[in-house]
Design a protein around this motif. Structure first.
Motif, PDB file in Angstrom:
ATOM      1  N   HIS A   1       0.816  -1.222   0.000  1.00  0.00           N
ATOM      2  CA  HIS A   1       0.000   0.000   0.000  1.00  0.00           C
ATOM      3  C   HIS A   1       0.846   1.267   0.000  1.00  0.00           C
ATOM      4  O   HIS A   1       0.352   2.339  -0.353  1.00  0.00           O
ATOM      5  CB  HIS A   1      -0.955  -0.010   1.192  1.00  0.00           C
ATOM      6  N   LEU A   2       2.100   1.150   0.393  1.00  0.00           N
ATOM      7  CA  LEU A   2       3.002   2.299   0.325  1.00  0.00           C
ATOM      8  C   LEU A   2       3.856   2.262  -0.939  1.00  0.00           C
ATOM      9  O   LEU A   2       4.838   2.989  -1.058  1.00  0.00           O
ATOM     10  CB  LEU A   2       3.899   2.336   1.572  1.00  0.00           C
ATOM     11  N   GLU A   3       3.478   1.373  -1.891  1.00  0.00           N
ATOM     12  CA  GLU A   3       4.077   1.316  -3.230  1.00  0.00           C
ATOM     13  C   GLU A   3       5.546   0.890  -3.223  1.00  0.00           C
ATOM     14  O   GLU A   3       6.306   1.281  -4.115  1.00  0.00           O
ATOM     15  CB  GLU A   3       3.939   2.672  -3.948  1.00  0.00           C
ATOM     16  N   PHE A   4       5.966   0.108  -2.233  1.00  0.00           N
ATOM     17  CA  PHE A   4       7.334  -0.392  -2.249  1.00  0.00           C
ATOM     18  C   PHE A   4       7.476  -1.612  -3.154  1.00  0.00           C
ATOM     19  O   PHE A   4       8.555  -1.882  -3.671  1.00  0.00           O
ATOM     20  CB  PHE A   4       7.781  -0.768  -0.822  1.00  0.00           C
ATOM     21  N   ILE A   5       6.391  -2.377  -3.324  1.00  0.00           N
ATOM     22  CA  ILE A   5       6.433  -3.582  -4.146  1.00  0.00           C
ATOM     23  C   ILE A   5       6.053  -3.235  -5.581  1.00  0.00           C
ATOM     24  O   ILE A   5       5.019  -2.619  -5.819  1.00  0.00           O
ATOM     25  CB  ILE A   5       5.458  -4.649  -3.603  1.00  0.00           C
ATOM     26  N   PRO A   6       6.889  -3.617  -6.565  1.00  0.00           N
ATOM     27  CA  PRO A   6       6.561  -3.333  -7.967  1.00  0.00           C
ATOM     28  C   PRO A   6       5.502  -4.295  -8.483  1.00  0.00           C
ATOM     29  O   PRO A   6       5.372  -5.420  -7.984  1.00  0.00           O
ATOM     30  CB  PRO A   6       7.902  -3.585  -8.679  1.00  0.00           C
ATOM     31  N   GLU A   7       4.739  -3.854  -9.474  1.00  0.00           N
ATOM     32  CA  GLU A   7       3.769  -4.737 -10.149  1.00  0.00           C
ATOM     33  C   GLU A   7       3.003  -5.591  -9.148  1.00  0.00           C
ATOM     34  O   GLU A   7       2.851  -6.803  -9.314  1.00  0.00           O
ATOM     35  CB  GLU A   7       4.510  -5.648 -11.146  1.00  0.00           C
ATOM     36  N   HIS A   8       2.494  -4.952  -8.067  1.00  0.00           N
ATOM     37  CA  HIS A   8       1.910  -5.738  -6.993  1.00  0.00           C
ATOM     38  C   HIS A   8       0.526  -6.295  -7.307  1.00  0.00           C
ATOM     39  O   HIS A   8      -0.015  -7.058  -6.491  1.00  0.00           O
ATOM     40  CB  HIS A   8       1.872  -4.936  -5.678  1.00  0.00           C
ATOM     41  N   THR A   9      -0.045  -5.958  -8.450  1.00  0.00           N
ATOM     42  CA  THR A   9      -1.297  -6.610  -8.860  1.00  0.00           C
ATOM     43  C   THR A   9      -1.046  -7.724  -9.875  1.00  0.00           C
ATOM     44  O   THR A   9      -1.962  -8.501 -10.172  1.00  0.00           O
ATOM     45  CB  THR A   9      -2.281  -5.595  -9.478  1.00  0.00           C
ATOM     46  N   THR A  10       0.176  -7.808 -10.386  1.00  0.00           N
ATOM     47  CA  THR A  10       0.473  -8.807 -11.423  1.00  0.00           C
ATOM     48  C   THR A  10       1.547  -9.779 -10.940  1.00  0.00           C
ATOM     49  O   THR A  10       1.269 -10.709 -10.205  1.00  0.00           O
ATOM     50  CB  THR A  10       0.896  -8.108 -12.730  1.00  0.00           C
ATOM     51  N   ASP A  11       2.794  -9.550 -11.360  1.00  0.00           N
ATOM     52  CA  ASP A  11       3.856 -10.515 -11.090  1.00  0.00           C
ATOM     53  C   ASP A  11       4.177 -10.683  -9.610  1.00  0.00           C
ATOM     54  O   ASP A  11       4.621 -11.750  -9.184  1.00  0.00           O
ATOM     55  CB  ASP A  11       5.134 -10.112 -11.837  1.00  0.00           C
ATOM     56  N   PHE A  12       3.987  -9.629  -8.805  1.00  0.00           N
ATOM     57  CA  PHE A  12       4.384  -9.684  -7.399  1.00  0.00           C
ATOM     58  C   PHE A  12       3.194  -9.756  -6.443  1.00  0.00           C
ATOM     59  O   PHE A  12       3.302  -9.369  -5.284  1.00  0.00           O
ATOM     60  CB  PHE A  12       5.265  -8.467  -7.051  1.00  0.00           C
TER      61      PHE A  12
END
Length: 369
Positions: free
Chosen positions: A253-264
């Motif tokens: 939610h703080l946007e640290f994880i990339p592509e968090h709706t797809t690959d991650f």
């Protein structure tokens, strides 16, 4: 009374074609995926609605494929494979370039032909070995290597190593199940161990080599190329035993994880549901693979067995590579988590695979009765 009987027969023959065990497992995984996607995509309105449409399309394709008997599917092996190769060649010449890769082509709509080769290549290989059943020679495996090598080379050239890896996994499974000897397999493994560092490594693009080096040591560039891997592993580890709670994941939610709706998306799930959630999810994938292996083992023909084995390997490779990528044990190659990651193209491929599995199981029952 006769009319009612005919209607019930039609329903059983053409509508109720799903294997119950597979259907329940996929429903549970997709449900977990939708719940996780809602949390991961809370800042991206419409993602859940779009994914529901993708699931509906995948469901329709699965139903269509489940109604196609394996022997009928085998007749289309050569045309489908040839058409796929033609599209890959068209991509190489006329394809659209996005983010440095030439993977798409516009034929009235934008498609990624490499996706269809995950099914088309093992389909062609299964057809070839079915035709050669009982008379296999070493040269047949050489021909099979060429059949597999052509699409893999064209896909790797785009470059798209993730998809190329999946095609290799599915195609090699067909070759192995067709009767590849263990002695040859061991020799091949030793040859690969020599070829990869001496031949393949120098041929990789700089960013591909960086991905491998980053996997081995993310801290070599913690604020650059290693940033995403470090953050995803933090998310996986920070979930602890029970997770931080639904909608309470800070890394996503703080946007640290990339592509968090797809690959991650697995990192989001791990952070919010913890080790317990991961055990449940991995168990569902494990049961899915076991059920697919059972269907493959009981397939009525060589072609059906080889195709079912290839589809099983596709499911396994998708899950293993994605979870390994997010956890930092394999390089980042852009492979989605099956039935959970947002996106329509992969779901269509997976839906086709599921339909083939259900067709093989349904055909076995028809043969027995």
């Amino acid at each position: 009374m006769q009319k009612r009987g005919i209607n019930w027969h039609f329903i059983r023959s053409h509508i109720l074609v799903f294997d119950a065990t597979l259907a329940i497992l996929i429903f549970l995984i997709m449900s977990i995926g939708i719940i996780t996607l809602y949390s991961a995509g809370i800042d991206f309105p419409g993602r859940v609605e779009d994914q529901m449409r993708n699931i509906l399309v995948s469901f329709v394709i699965m139903w269509i494929m489940a109604n196609v008997p394996p022997q009928t599917l085998m007749r289309f092996a050569i045309p489908i494979y040839t058409f796929g190769i033609a599209l890959l060649l068209a991509v190489a010449v006329f394809g659209m370039v996005k983010k440095g890769s030439r993977r798409w082509i516009n034929i009235g709509m934008t498609i990624q032909p490499s996706e269809m080769m995950k099914i088309a290549t093992p389909l062609m290989l299964a057809w070839y070995f079915q035709k050669r059943e009982g008379a296999l020679r070493w040269r047949d495996f050489v021909i099979a290597s060429v059949i597999l090598g052509i699409p893999v080379a064209l896909i790797a050239k785009q470059p798209d190593l993730g998809t190329a890896m999946l095609v290799v996994a599915a195609g090699f499974t067909v070759v192995f199940l067709a009767g590849l000897s263990w002695k040859f397999l061991i020799s091949l493994s030793l040859a690969v161990a020599v070829i990869v560092p001496t031949v393949v490594w120098p041929m990789l693009h700089d960013y591909q080599r960086d991905r491998v080096l980053t996997m081995l040591d993310p801290n070599r560039d913690p604020l650059g190329k290693g940033f995403h891997i470090i953050q995803s592993t933090i998310a996986v580890g920070s979930g602890g035993l029970h997770g931080k709670g639904y909608l309470k994941g800070t890394q996503s939610h703080l946007e640290f994880i990339p592509e968090h709706t797809t690959d991650f998306i697995f990192a989001v799930f791990s952070e919010e549901f913890g080790f317990v959630g991961n055990v449940i999810l991995v168990s569902l994938y494990f049961l899915l693979i076991i059920r697919c292996l059972m269907i493959a083992a009981n397939a009525p023909t060589m072609f059906a067995r080889l195709m079912a084995g290839a589809v099983t390997m596709i499911f396994f490779t998708y899950a293993f590579v994605n979870m390994g990528m997010v956890s930092g044990i394999v390089p980042v190659v852009g492979v989605p988590l099956p039935f959970m990651s947002y996106g329509g193209t992969a779901l269509v491929t997976l839906g086709m695979g599921l339909g083939i599995m259900m067709s093989v199981q349904r055909n076995r029952k028809l043969v027995q009765t």
